[in-house]
Design a protein around this motif. Sequence first.
Motif, PDB file in Angstrom:
ATOM      1  N   ARG A 392       0.837  -1.200   0.000  1.00  0.00           N
ATOM      2  CA  ARG A 392       0.000   0.000   0.000  1.00  0.00           C
ATOM      3  C   ARG A 392       0.875   1.254   0.000  1.00  0.00           C
ATOM      4  NH1 ARG A 392      -4.237   2.560   4.375  1.00  0.00           N
ATOM      5  NH2 ARG A 392      -2.489   2.299   5.797  1.00  0.00           N
ATOM      6  N   ALA A 393       1.926   1.231   0.812  1.00  0.00           N
ATOM      7  CA  ALA A 393       2.826   2.379   0.889  1.00  0.00           C
ATOM      8  C   ALA A 393       3.689   2.488  -0.367  1.00  0.00           C
ATOM      9  CB  ALA A 393       3.712   2.257   2.122  1.00  0.00           C
ATOM     10  N   LYS A 394       4.229   1.362  -0.828  1.00  0.00           N
ATOM     11  CA  LYS A 394       5.161   1.378  -1.956  1.00  0.00           C
ATOM     12  C   LYS A 394       4.476   1.837  -3.245  1.00  0.00           C
ATOM     13  CE  LYS A 394       7.850  -2.181  -2.277  1.00  0.00           C
ATOM     14  NZ  LYS A 394       8.342  -3.549  -2.583  1.00  0.00           N
ATOM     15  N   LEU A 395       3.243   1.377  -3.474  1.00  0.00           N
ATOM     16  CA  LEU A 395       2.532   1.725  -4.698  1.00  0.00           C
ATOM     17  C   LEU A 395       1.568   2.889  -4.503  1.00  0.00           C
ATOM     18  CD1 LEU A 395       3.674  -1.129  -5.422  1.00  0.00           C
ATOM     19  CD2 LEU A 395       1.664  -1.393  -6.875  1.00  0.00           C
ATOM     20  N   ARG A 437      -3.522   1.166 -17.827  1.00  0.00           N
ATOM     21  CA  ARG A 437      -4.850   1.514 -18.352  1.00  0.00           C
ATOM     22  C   ARG A 437      -5.687   2.163 -17.252  1.00  0.00           C
ATOM     23  NH1 ARG A 437      -7.749  -3.070 -21.453  1.00  0.00           N
ATOM     24  NH2 ARG A 437      -6.581  -2.123 -23.165  1.00  0.00           N
ATOM     25  N   GLY A 438      -6.265   3.340 -17.548  1.00  0.00           N
ATOM     26  CA  GLY A 438      -7.132   4.019 -16.596  1.00  0.00           C
ATOM     27  C   GLY A 438      -6.409   4.620 -15.410  1.00  0.00           C
ATOM     28  N   ILE A 439      -5.112   4.878 -15.555  1.00  0.00           N
ATOM     29  CA  ILE A 439      -4.326   5.400 -14.440  1.00  0.00           C
ATOM     30  C   ILE A 439      -3.830   6.803 -14.800  1.00  0.00           C
ATOM     31  CG2 ILE A 439      -2.179   5.081 -13.151  1.00  0.00           C
ATOM     32  CD1 ILE A 439      -2.593   2.124 -13.247  1.00  0.00           C
ATOM     33  N   ASP A 440      -3.865   7.711 -13.825  1.00  0.00           N
ATOM     34  CA  ASP A 440      -3.470   9.088 -14.069  1.00  0.00           C
ATOM     35  C   ASP A 440      -1.961   9.211 -14.225  1.00  0.00           C
ATOM     36  OD1 ASP A 440      -2.175   9.979 -11.369  1.00  0.00           O
ATOM     37  OD2 ASP A 440      -4.017   8.956 -10.794  1.00  0.00           O
ATOM     38  N   VAL A 441      -1.523  10.388 -14.707  1.00  0.00           N
ATOM     39  CA  VAL A 441      -0.112  10.562 -15.056  1.00  0.00           C
ATOM     40  C   VAL A 441       0.810  10.437 -13.845  1.00  0.00           C
ATOM     41  CG1 VAL A 441      -0.466  11.906 -17.141  1.00  0.00           C
ATOM     42  CG2 VAL A 441      -0.481  13.067 -14.938  1.00  0.00           C
ATOM     43  N   GLY A 442       0.367  10.900 -12.677  1.00  0.00           N
ATOM     44  CA  GLY A 442       1.195  10.782 -11.486  1.00  0.00           C
ATOM     45  C   GLY A 442       1.397   9.338 -11.078  1.00  0.00           C
ATOM     46  N   ALA A 443       0.311   8.568 -11.096  1.00  0.00           N
ATOM     47  CA  ALA A 443       0.391   7.150 -10.735  1.00  0.00           C
ATOM     48  C   ALA A 443       1.152   6.355 -11.800  1.00  0.00           C
ATOM     49  CB  ALA A 443      -1.008   6.577 -10.548  1.00  0.00           C
ATOM     50  N   LYS A 444       1.005   6.758 -13.066  1.00  0.00           N
ATOM     51  CA  LYS A 444       1.768   6.090 -14.125  1.00  0.00           C
ATOM     52  C   LYS A 444       3.263   6.188 -13.841  1.00  0.00           C
ATOM     53  CE  LYS A 444      -1.224   6.331 -18.206  1.00  0.00           C
ATOM     54  NZ  LYS A 444      -1.366   6.856 -19.581  1.00  0.00           N
ATOM     55  N   TYR A 445       3.705   7.362 -13.478  1.00  0.00           N
ATOM     56  CA  TYR A 445       5.126   7.569 -13.201  1.00  0.00           C
ATOM     57  C   TYR A 445       5.588   6.653 -12.075  1.00  0.00           C
ATOM     58  CZ  TYR A 445       9.553  10.060 -12.613  1.00  0.00           C
ATOM     59  OH  TYR A 445      10.880  10.377 -12.539  1.00  0.00           O
ATOM     60  N   GLU A 446       4.750   6.487 -11.057  1.00  0.00           N
ATOM     61  CA  GLU A 446       5.092   5.608  -9.942  1.00  0.00           C
ATOM     62  C   GLU A 446       5.226   4.162 -10.424  1.00  0.00           C
ATOM     63  OE1 GLU A 446       1.865   6.319  -7.320  1.00  0.00           O
ATOM     64  OE2 GLU A 446       2.571   8.272  -6.654  1.00  0.00           O
ATOM     65  N   ILE A 447       4.314   3.744 -11.298  1.00  0.00           N
ATOM     66  CA  ILE A 447       4.362   2.372 -11.801  1.00  0.00           C
ATOM     67  C   ILE A 447       5.559   2.185 -12.728  1.00  0.00           C
ATOM     68  CG2 ILE A 447       3.161   0.733 -13.317  1.00  0.00           C
ATOM     69  CD1 ILE A 447       0.558   1.667 -12.014  1.00  0.00           C
ATOM     70  N   TYR A 448       5.845   3.176 -13.559  1.00  0.00           N
ATOM     71  CA  TYR A 448       7.033   3.088 -14.409  1.00  0.00           C
ATOM     72  C   TYR A 448       8.290   2.942 -13.555  1.00  0.00           C
ATOM     73  CZ  TYR A 448       4.006   4.995 -18.122  1.00  0.00           C
ATOM     74  OH  TYR A 448       3.001   5.199 -19.027  1.00  0.00           O
ATOM     75  N   THR A 449       8.339   3.675 -12.453  1.00  0.00           N
ATOM     76  CA  THR A 449       9.501   3.588 -11.557  1.00  0.00           C
ATOM     77  C   THR A 449       9.640   2.182 -10.985  1.00  0.00           C
ATOM     78  OG1 THR A 449       9.293   5.934 -10.966  1.00  0.00           O
ATOM     79  CG2 THR A 449      10.548   4.533  -9.464  1.00  0.00           C
ATOM     80  N   ILE A 450       8.510   1.569 -10.606  1.00  0.00           N
ATOM     81  CA  ILE A 450       8.528   0.202 -10.080  1.00  0.00           C
ATOM     82  C   ILE A 450       8.995  -0.778 -11.152  1.00  0.00           C
ATOM     83  CG2 ILE A 450       7.059  -1.672  -9.235  1.00  0.00           C
ATOM     84  CD1 ILE A 450       5.382   0.543  -7.851  1.00  0.00           C
ATOM     85  N   ILE A 451       8.534  -0.586 -12.397  1.00  0.00           N
ATOM     86  CA  ILE A 451       8.970  -1.449 -13.501  1.00  0.00           C
ATOM     87  C   ILE A 451      10.490  -1.355 -13.667  1.00  0.00           C
ATOM     88  CG2 ILE A 451       8.885  -1.748 -16.008  1.00  0.00           C
ATOM     89  CD1 ILE A 451       5.922  -0.885 -15.872  1.00  0.00           C
ATOM     90  N   ASN A 452      11.008  -0.141 -13.623  1.00  0.00           N
ATOM     91  CA  ASN A 452      12.455   0.044 -13.760  1.00  0.00           C
ATOM     92  C   ASN A 452      13.221  -0.600 -12.608  1.00  0.00           C
ATOM     93  OD1 ASN A 452      12.074   1.408 -16.126  1.00  0.00           O
ATOM     94  ND2 ASN A 452      12.412   3.454 -15.266  1.00  0.00           N
ATOM     95  N   GLN A 453      12.662  -0.506 -11.393  1.00  0.00           N
ATOM     96  CA  GLN A 453      13.301  -1.137 -10.235  1.00  0.00           C
ATOM     97  C   GLN A 453      13.343  -2.653 -10.393  1.00  0.00           C
ATOM     98  OE1 GLN A 453      10.860   0.358  -7.048  1.00  0.00           O
ATOM     99  NE2 GLN A 453      11.993   2.291  -6.877  1.00  0.00           N
TER     100      GLN A 453
END
Length: 509
Positions: A392-395, A437-453
């Motif tokens: 919950r905290a990480k994502l 899909r269906g995710i805002d730009v701020g949350a997208k950036y967070e998910i992209y960061t997790i993918i890179n990690q």
Amino acid sequence: MTDIILEMRNITKTFPGVKALANVNLQVKEGEIHALMGENGAGKSTLMKVLSGVYPHGSYEGDILFKGQTCEFKNIRHSENLGIVIIHQELALIPQLSIAENIFLGNEQAKGGIINWNDTIVRTRELLGTVGLSESPSTLAGTIGVGKQQLVEIAKALSKKVKLLILDEPTAALNEEDSENLLNLMLAFKRQGITSIMISHKLNEIMKVADSITIIRDGNTIETLNVKQDSITEDRIIKGMVGRDLTHRYPDREAHIGDILFKVEDWNVYHPTQADRKVIDNVGFQVKRGEVVGIAGLMGSGRTELAMSIFGQSYGKRISGRLFKDGREVKLNDIGTAIDEGIAYVTEDRKEYGLILMDDIKRNTTLASLGKISKWFVVDDNREVVEAEGFRAKLNIKTPSIHQKTGNLSGGNQQKVVLSKWIFAGPDLLILDEPTRGIDVGAKYEIYTIINQLAAQGKGILMISSELPELLGMCDRIYVMNEGRFTGEVPKTEANQEVLMKYMTKGRR
């Protein structure tokens, strides 16, 4: 276009433990396309559910005025009778019914209590033509893809005498070509005098069609912008949504690519019900450790079918070919075996395949890997709570508690729970099917960061996306798919939208 068709005044909506809306105000002019924007969990969908009667009068505070008249909607049918029609982000079709039956469900073409099926079929064909679908009216809704189901939902809305059309993430399930067609449809509706409210996280689409933009953040109205009069840029909208500047859409990444992690050879898949229809035709590819590999393709190209057939043969019949992991041939004949071999699949359809919506966030997070938090087949509740709280905290999942039902979350936060589930499984290869899909730009950036990690940890990422800029911004290599075959393989240094589209439209030789 100066008349106000809709006014929502001081709308406040509270759920147990959280205030979803706090004195929100909204004015929509007749005949305009009005965009409603904000991060996931900001309150956009909640506001539209208040407007449409999903949350009836008495369950919220504030007033709704439609065409100057105060409205107290008891249910969704009540609002539809006045011409307010909502298409929800989560599709609501009945899979076992035909397209025609779904479109006219509750609005049957009947006389004297007897349905006129000829009129129903003729009218359905007209509506499908309007939204650009060539499917037969008798086709079962459950047998067509998510993107086509979205178009059926829009056809269903048009079957009613709509005056105000509310679209919640209408292009989220569509590829770029179909999204473009839908946006043109919206502009055509506008010319016909239909007013639209559009919720979307795709800034380029909003900039193309919207006349006005209202931004909501944390349940509060931030501002309303006039697209033509104000100097509106995408960065300006992002700042209003997230409360800060977002200088880069995709996080920087230095790739450290290792040995081949996963390899597919001569992969063939037939349709599950049409025995002679080959869906995947002799496909082969590889993913290396630390590498983000993309798959591009138009709707119907076979991207999802390929991913699901690899993931424990969860799609298709008469599957043939060879799979290798770290040089060793593996047989992924069921989902359990695929998980045990370190393969995870984040589905494009979180509602149907990704989550148990009636269960809480905690249980959904650990569901695919209960063995990690169990001893002697008994789940350790404390460990489960610790893991769920960590994700919950990480994502940055916006929820008052991990004990909240997942079905009560916004679409973007539901997607984060799906990602949590599969990241917790600790896969070596993570297959992401439309992960933002269906995710805002701020949350997208967070998910992209997790993918890179994850890639930095030496994991392989296979990323399917209909958003070409996303693939170009994230991937080291991109395979392009059309008609069940790979038509091209493009390295990052040579990739651009024109090159990808050329391969995406390349037919069989």
